[in-house]
Design a protein around this motif. Structure first.
Motif, PDB file in Angstrom:
ATOM      1  N   ASP A  33     147.094 -68.869  41.943  1.00  0.00           N
ATOM      2  CA  ASP A  33     145.964 -68.424  42.773  1.00  0.00           C
ATOM      3  C   ASP A  33     146.128 -69.020  44.163  1.00  0.00           C
ATOM      4  O   ASP A  33     146.117 -70.242  44.326  1.00  0.00           O
ATOM      5  CB  ASP A  33     144.651 -68.884  42.142  1.00  0.00           C
ATOM      6  N   HIS A  41     135.485 -58.052  43.696  1.00  0.00           N
ATOM      7  CA  HIS A  41     136.495 -58.814  44.423  1.00  0.00           C
ATOM      8  C   HIS A  41     137.344 -57.861  45.253  1.00  0.00           C
ATOM      9  O   HIS A  41     137.519 -56.696  44.882  1.00  0.00           O
ATOM     10  CB  HIS A  41     137.414 -59.570  43.463  1.00  0.00           C
ATOM     11  N   ALA A  87     144.116 -67.951  46.790  1.00  0.00           N
ATOM     12  CA  ALA A  87     142.908 -67.568  47.535  1.00  0.00           C
ATOM     13  C   ALA A  87     142.110 -68.796  47.970  1.00  0.00           C
ATOM     14  O   ALA A  87     141.983 -69.768  47.226  1.00  0.00           O
ATOM     15  CB  ALA A  87     142.034 -66.654  46.691  1.00  0.00           C
ATOM     16  N   ASP A  88     141.571 -68.716  49.171  1.00  0.00           N
ATOM     17  CA  ASP A  88     140.680 -69.754  49.684  1.00  0.00           C
ATOM     18  C   ASP A  88     139.220 -69.385  49.474  1.00  0.00           C
ATOM     19  O   ASP A  88     138.341 -70.222  49.619  1.00  0.00           O
ATOM     20  CB  ASP A  88     140.924 -69.971  51.187  1.00  0.00           C
ATOM     21  N   ASP A  89     138.955 -68.139  49.157  1.00  0.00           N
ATOM     22  CA  ASP A  89     137.601 -67.621  48.998  1.00  0.00           C
ATOM     23  C   ASP A  89     137.441 -67.101  47.575  1.00  0.00           C
ATOM     24  O   ASP A  89     138.334 -66.439  47.040  1.00  0.00           O
ATOM     25  CB  ASP A  89     137.390 -66.483  50.018  1.00  0.00           C
ATOM     26  N   ALA A  90     136.300 -67.359  46.968  1.00  0.00           N
ATOM     27  CA  ALA A  90     136.066 -66.969  45.573  1.00  0.00           C
ATOM     28  C   ALA A  90     135.946 -65.463  45.386  1.00  0.00           C
ATOM     29  O   ALA A  90     136.094 -64.974  44.273  1.00  0.00           O
ATOM     30  CB  ALA A  90     134.809 -67.654  45.053  1.00  0.00           C
ATOM     31  N   ASP A  91     135.674 -64.713  46.456  1.00  0.00           N
ATOM     32  CA  ASP A  91     135.469 -63.264  46.324  1.00  0.00           C
ATOM     33  C   ASP A  91     136.711 -62.430  46.604  1.00  0.00           C
ATOM     34  O   ASP A  91     136.632 -61.212  46.651  1.00  0.00           O
ATOM     35  CB  ASP A  91     134.346 -62.814  47.263  1.00  0.00           C
ATOM     36  N   ILE A  92     137.839 -63.097  46.815  1.00  0.00           N
ATOM     37  CA  ILE A  92     139.073 -62.350  47.084  1.00  0.00           C
ATOM     38  C   ILE A  92     140.132 -62.685  46.044  1.00  0.00           C
ATOM     39  O   ILE A  92     140.081 -63.723  45.389  1.00  0.00           O
ATOM     40  CB  ILE A  92     139.622 -62.609  48.505  1.00  0.00           C
ATOM     41  N   GLU A  99     144.076 -63.234  45.860  1.00  0.00           N
ATOM     42  CA  GLU A  99     145.307 -63.488  46.591  1.00  0.00           C
ATOM     43  C   GLU A  99     146.142 -64.398  45.693  1.00  0.00           C
ATOM     44  O   GLU A  99     145.749 -65.533  45.418  1.00  0.00           O
ATOM     45  CB  GLU A  99     145.009 -64.165  47.926  1.00  0.00           C
TER      46      GLU A  99
END
Length: 162
Positions: free
Chosen positions: A90, A55, A92-97, A99
């Motif tokens: 959480d 990530h 984050a809009d993306d599963a790999d980041i 934020e």
């Protein structure tokens, strides 16, 4: 949570919460007398944990606060009338980041450290990485997932080099 204070750097813009938009990890203190030791080492360690889990940290904000401050956050945003040591949001809009915002009650961590017979520093690091593990997708709603989460916390604590 738009009233979170931050230090503004001239070369970065603020997001909707008044935080710097640049990537990274920041540590804030609200409503409690607390100084974080080893911030640079902690940042490196948390980045290493994210890397091991494949990530990228886009923005991670830790807010160290009092029991009462965290209780108010718990009531206002989660509608839970309970005291806790950590709450993770959480963003984050993306599963790999990664934020998000991790709120930690310093008072609760101190109490837990005494009850568990462990150094405050170790319990603080456990709670800090617990929040990151939530942002990585790990849950702790039942006994099985709590056991798995504790194992993951232990694995992450072993990655510390300081």
């Amino acid at each position: 949570m738009s009233d979170l204070p931050t230090e503004q750097h001239d070369d970065q813009e603020e997001d909707d919460f008044g935080r710097d938009e640049g990537p990274g990890i920041e540590f804030l203190v609200e409503d409690v007398d607390f100084e974080l030791a080893d911030a640079q080492d902690l940042t490196s360690w948390i980045e290493r944990v994210a890397e091991v889990h494949e990530h990228e940290i886009v923005q991670l904000t830790y807010i160290f606060c009092s029991d009462e401050y965290l209780h108010k956050v718990n009531l206002e945003y989660l509608e839970h009338d309970t005291y806790t040591d950590v709450i993770t949001f959480d963003n984050a809009d993306d599963a790999d980041i990664i934020e998000g915002d991790i709120f930690i009650s310093v008072e609760r961590v101190r109490e837990n450290a005494v009850q568990l017979g462990v150094p405050f520093r170790d319990e603080l690091h456990r709670v800090m990485i617990h929040g990151v593990l939530h942002l990585l997708g790990y849950a702790d709603k039942d006994l099985l997932s709590q056991t798995a989460m504790r194992k993951k916390e232990d694995d992450c604590l072993l990655l510390r080099t300081f």
